[in-house]
Design an enzyme around this catalytic site. Structure first.
Site, PDB file in Angstrom:
ATOM      1  NE  ARG A  31      -2.665  -1.166   3.600  1.00 48.96           N
ATOM      2  CZ  ARG A  31      -2.691  -2.346   4.221  1.00 48.96           C
ATOM      3  NH1 ARG A  31      -3.116  -3.416   3.577  1.00 48.96           N
ATOM      4  NH2 ARG A  31      -2.315  -2.461   5.484  1.00 48.96           N
ATOM      5  CE  LYS A  69     -13.168  11.420   1.938  1.00 50.11           C
ATOM      6  NZ  LYS A  69     -12.952  10.460   0.834  1.00 50.11           N
ATOM      7  CE  LYS A  95     -13.964  13.780  -2.799  1.00 51.38           C
ATOM      8  NZ  LYS A  95     -12.638  13.204  -2.598  1.00 51.38           N
TER       9      LYS A  95
END
Ligand code: 13P
Length: 335
Positions: free
Chosen positions: A44, A134, A217
Site C-alpha cells: 500500500r 475530509k 466535495k
C-alpha cells in the site's frame, strides 16, 4: 483573507486539484485484490509513495487526502509521508471520519461516524502536518431515499466535524456524496443533491463554520448507473452548474468534485465542460480517487517495481484533469 481561505485557495490554484488517496485499508484491499497484488502495508505504501513522488504532483496536485495508516508511514528515504507531500509542493490532508454505518431508524441508509474523540485526533493530525481534512456523508437515491432523517443527521455530523476542524486550524472538505447506484434519473439526482447540499449549508451556518475556509466535495449530477435514460456530458455540466449555483453560498471559495465511479475520461470530460460553462464564482476542480489512480494502479500491478512507468501514467492523468479544471482539455490530448 483568513489563513483557512488561503489554504483552500492554494490547494485549488491554477487548475490544481486533490488526489484522494484515503482509501481505508478495507477499500484499498479491494482495489489491490482487483489487480492481484497482495494488500500488505508495504505494498500500500509503495503504490502511494510512487504517486506522491511523481513530478506531476508539483504542477497538478494541490492536496493529497491520506488515510490514518499512510500519514504515519515512512518513505523509502525515511521521511514522513506528509514531508514528502510538502516537499513536492502540495498539502497533506487526512480523512477523519471512521466510516458510514447503518442509520438506526432507517436501516437501509447510512450515517457517518467519528465525532467522539475527534478534537483530540485532529490535534494529532495537525502535529503530523495535515493542513486539511475530509469527512464523507453518503446518501442513496430511491423512491423514498434519502430520507429526511438521513439528510438531517448527515448534515449535522458534517457541520460538527467542520467546526472542530476549523477550531484546530485546518480546512474541512465537506463531502456529501449522493451515490450514482440505481435506476434513478438525472432529474432525481438533481433534486436530491440540491436538497442534501442545502441542508448541509443550513447546518454549517448554524455551527458557525467559516464558509470561506471550506472546500465542498460534491457529486456531479448524473443519471443512475442502471438508468435507461442517460444524459449527454453537456447536460451533466449544465445540471451540475445549475444545482451548485442554487444551493452553495457564494462565500465558498472552491468546489472539488468526486469521481464516484465515472471512468477516467468521463470524469475529465465532464469537469472540462463544467469549467467551459462555469457561470458561478466558484473554482471548480477535482478531488478524484479512482479517476486519478485506476490506470496507474493497473499498470503498476504488472510490475510493482516499475516506478517511472507508473508515474508517467499518473502524471498524464493529473495533467489532463488540471487542464479540465481550466476548461482547456480536449480529447486529442489523451493520445
Ligand atoms: P472517487 O473519486 O473514487 O469517488 O473517490 C473520491 C473520494 O474521496 C470518495 O470519498
Amino acid at each position: 483573507m483568513s489563513e483557512l481561505n488561503n489554504i483552500a485557495l492554494k490547494i485549488l490554484e491554477k487548475g490544481k486539484g486533490i488526489l484522494a488517496a484515503d482509501e481505508s485499508t478495507g477499500t484499498m484491499t479491494k482495489r489491490l485484490d482487483g489487480v492481484n497484488v497482495p494488500s500488505t502495508p508495504q505494498n500500500r505504501l509503495l503504490f502511494r509513495e510512487t504517486l506522491f513522488s511523481a513530478s506531476g504532483m508539483t504542477k497538478y496536485i494541490g492536496g493529497v487526502i491520506l488515510y490514518d495508516e499512510t500519514i504515519k508511514q515512512q518513505t523509502s528515504k525515511k521521511n514522513l509521508i506528509p514531508e514528502l507531500i510538502l516537499n513536492m509542493g502540495s498539502y497533506p490532508g487526512i480523512k477523519v471520519d471512521t466510516g458510514a454505518k447503518v442509520l438506526a431508524g432507517s436501516p437501509d441508509e447510512k450515517i457517518t461516524e467519528g465525532l467522539d474523540g475527534l478534537r483530540e485526533r485532529l490535534k494529532e493530525y495537525y502535529k503530523l502536518g495535515a493542513k486539511f481534512t475530509k469527512w464523507r456523508g453518503v446518501y442513496n437515491i430511491s423512491k423514498s431515499y434519502p430520507s429526511k432523517l438521513s439528510v438531517q443527521s448527515n448534515a449535522h455530523a458534517l457541520a460538527r466535524y467542520s467546526a472542530l476542524v476549523q477550531e484546530c486550524g485546518m480546512v474541512p472538505i465537506v463531502e456529501p456524496e449522493v451515490l450514482m447506484d440505481g435506476d434513478h434519473s438525472a432529474k432525481d439526482c438533481f433534486s436530491k443533491t440540491s436538497e442534501v447540499i442545502k441542508k448541509c449549508f443550513e447546518e454549517l451556518i448554524l455551527h458557525k463554520v467559516d464558509l470561506t475556509g471550506i472546500i465542498l466535495k460534491p457529486n456531479m449530477i448524473l443519471a443512475g448507473n442502471k438508468s435507461k435514460d442517460k444524459i449527454s456530458n453537456e447536460e451533466v455540466a449544465k445540471l451540475t452548474l445549475e444545482c451548485l449555483k442554487n444551493s452553495v453560498p457564494s462565500e465558498v471559495p472552491g468546489i472539488a468534485f468526486l469521481s464516484g465511479g465515472q471512468s477516467e475520461i468521463e470524469a475529465t470530460e465532464n469537469l472540462n465542460l463544467i469549467n467551459k460553462n462555469n457561470n458561478t464564482s466558484f473554482i471548480m476542480s477535482f478531488s478524484y480517487g479512482r479517476a486519478l489512480q485506476q490506470g496507474a494502479l493497473k499498470f503498476w500491478s504488472k510490475d510493482i517495481q516499475n516506478i517511472e512507468g507508473t508515474q508517467k501514467i499518473f502524471n498524464h492523468r493529473a495533467k489532463m484533469n488540471t487542464l479540465a479544471a481550466q476548461g482547456k482539455w480536449s480529447k486529442n490530448l489523451e493520445n
